[in-house]
Design an enzyme around this catalytic site. Structure first.
Site, short mmCIF file in Angstrom:
data_model
loop_
_atom_site.label_atom_id
_atom_site.label_comp_id
_atom_site.label_asym_id
_atom_site.label_seq_id
_atom_site.Cartn_x
_atom_site.Cartn_y
_atom_site.Cartn_z
N LYS A 61 0.84 -1.21 0.00
CA LYS A 61 0.00 0.00 0.00
C LYS A 61 0.87 1.26 0.00
O LYS A 61 0.59 2.20 -0.73
CB LYS A 61 -0.92 0.05 1.24
CG LYS A 61 -1.97 -1.03 1.29
CD LYS A 61 -2.96 -0.77 2.42
CE LYS A 61 -2.33 -0.75 3.80
NZ LYS A 61 -1.81 -2.04 4.26
N ARG B 281 -9.34 0.86 9.66
CA ARG B 281 -8.80 -0.44 10.00
C ARG B 281 -9.86 -1.34 10.65
O ARG B 281 -9.62 -2.53 10.85
CB ARG B 281 -7.74 -0.17 11.02
CG ARG B 281 -6.39 -0.78 11.12
CD ARG B 281 -5.51 -1.13 10.10
NE ARG B 281 -4.18 -1.39 10.56
CZ ARG B 281 -3.10 -0.69 10.22
NH1 ARG B 281 -3.20 0.35 9.46
NH2 ARG B 281 -1.92 -1.07 10.63
N ARG C 248 11.91 -7.13 3.23
CA ARG C 248 11.91 -5.69 3.45
C ARG C 248 12.88 -5.33 4.58
O ARG C 248 13.64 -4.39 4.47
CB ARG C 248 10.48 -5.25 3.80
CG ARG C 248 10.29 -3.78 4.01
CD ARG C 248 8.85 -3.38 3.70
NE ARG C 248 8.03 -3.29 4.90
CZ ARG C 248 6.72 -3.08 4.90
NH1 ARG C 248 6.06 -2.94 3.77
NH2 ARG C 248 6.04 -3.00 6.01
N ARG D 157 11.51 -1.24 11.44
CA ARG D 157 10.45 -0.90 12.39
C ARG D 157 10.30 -1.97 13.45
O ARG D 157 10.40 -3.16 13.16
CB ARG D 157 9.13 -0.77 11.63
CG ARG D 157 8.93 0.58 10.98
CD ARG D 157 7.81 0.56 9.98
NE ARG D 157 6.61 -0.10 10.47
CZ ARG D 157 5.50 -0.18 9.75
NH1 ARG D 157 5.44 0.34 8.54
NH2 ARG D 157 4.43 -0.79 10.23
N ARG E 156 0.07 -8.55 13.60
CA ARG E 156 -0.56 -7.54 12.73
C ARG E 156 -1.44 -8.22 11.68
O ARG E 156 -2.52 -7.73 11.35
CB ARG E 156 0.51 -6.68 12.05
CG ARG E 156 1.16 -5.68 13.00
CD ARG E 156 2.45 -5.15 12.45
NE ARG E 156 2.28 -4.30 11.28
CZ ARG E 156 3.22 -4.10 10.36
NH1 ARG E 156 4.38 -4.70 10.45
NH2 ARG E 156 3.00 -3.29 9.36
P1 AMP Z 1 0.93 0.61 9.65
O1 AMP Z 1 2.13 1.44 9.35
O2 AMP Z 1 -0.28 1.05 8.86
O3 AMP Z 1 1.19 -0.87 9.51
O4 AMP Z 1 0.56 0.87 11.18
C1 AMP Z 1 1.47 0.55 12.20
C2 AMP Z 1 0.72 0.40 13.51
O5 AMP Z 1 0.06 1.62 13.83
C3 AMP Z 1 -0.39 -0.65 13.50
O6 AMP Z 1 0.11 -1.94 13.73
C4 AMP Z 1 -1.28 -0.14 14.62
O7 AMP Z 1 -0.72 -0.42 15.89
C5 AMP Z 1 -1.21 1.36 14.43
N1 AMP Z 1 -2.27 1.84 13.50
C6 AMP Z 1 -2.09 2.41 12.28
N2 AMP Z 1 -3.26 2.76 11.73
C7 AMP Z 1 -4.23 2.37 12.60
C8 AMP Z 1 -5.65 2.44 12.61
N3 AMP Z 1 -6.34 2.96 11.57
N4 AMP Z 1 -6.31 1.97 13.70
C9 AMP Z 1 -5.64 1.45 14.74
N5 AMP Z 1 -4.31 1.34 14.81
C10 AMP Z 1 -3.58 1.81 13.75
#
Ligand code: AMP
Length: 192
Positions: free
Chosen positions: A13, A88, A127, A139, A150
């Site tokens: 994404k 999400r 990655r 990360r 996740r």
């Molecule tokens: P991402 O970079 O999108 O994978 O997000 C990293 C982490 O941020 C996720 O594993 C969640 O802990 C938190 N996070 C990001 N976006 C959301 C969301 N829309 N709702 C809840 N937690 C989020």
């Protein structure tokens, strides 16, 4: 162009969103990036979110809906935005419907990148390897254990978001397993 990109972690994404940013001159609004920035800055939201994020869990709907509601009002989002990592949960999707209606904004497209979950773990490991080789930092939630959490959170809480939009007839899908450039071409096609 107001767009939502859906798909599990590691689906690409972020990569595709970066290309759409160029194409449409609109910002990519990644709740993950915004939360990481809040953690780094040590803001109250960041302090609340850090432990949940490191464990691969989901930050509360209230926090992320608040972040997005404020962010889409900013000047650079006037001509549109790409939501990446939000909504999400179905609760977030419903909250987004409400706040867009209140702000008199419509979504132009909701696109899901479909991927084979078994291939995702390999992609995440790759990655991490590439980032380390380039001298970067991986990360905290991109290690295989947190990644599995996740992915589980995605399956339980986020896959229903696709079903939610599909039931409204607004979901478009693109095969995210294709080479990156082919995914970009397929996205261009569905976005018209
Ligand atoms: P991402 O970079 O999108 O994978 O997000 C990293 C982490 O941020 C996720 O594993 C969640 O802990 C938190 N996070 C990001 N976006 C959301 C969301 N829309 N709702 C809840 N937690 C989020």
């Amino acid at each position: 162009m107001r767009l939502i990109l859906l798909g599990p972690p590691g689906a690409g994404k972020g990569t595709q969103a970066a290309r759409l940013v160029e194409k449409f001159s609109i910002p990519q609004l990644s709740t993950g990036d915004m939360l990481r920035a809040a953690v780094k800055a040590g803001s109250p939201v960041g302090l609340q979110a850090k432990a949940v994020m490191d464990a691969g869990g989901l930050v509360s709907d209230e926090i992320v809906v608040g972040i997005i509601s404020d962010r889409i009002e900013e000047a650079d989002a006037k001509n549109g935005f790409i939501l990446d990592g939000f909504p999400r949960t179905v609760a977030q999707a419903k909250a987004l419907d409400e706040l867009l209606a209140k702000k008199h904004m419509d979504l132009d497209a909701i696109v899901e990148l479909k991927v084979d979950e078994n291939a995702l773990l390999a992609r995440i490991e790759n990655r991490a390897r590439e980032t380390l080789a380039a001298g970067g930092t991986v990360r905290a939630d991109d290690n295989p254990d947190a990644f599995k959490v996740r992915l589980d959170a995605y399956r339980v809480q986020t896959a229903p978001v696709s079903a939610y939009y599909a039931s409204k007839g607004t979901l478009k899908t693109v095969d995210g397993m294709m080479p990156i450039d082919d995914v970009t071409k397929a996205l261009d096609k569905v976005l018209g």
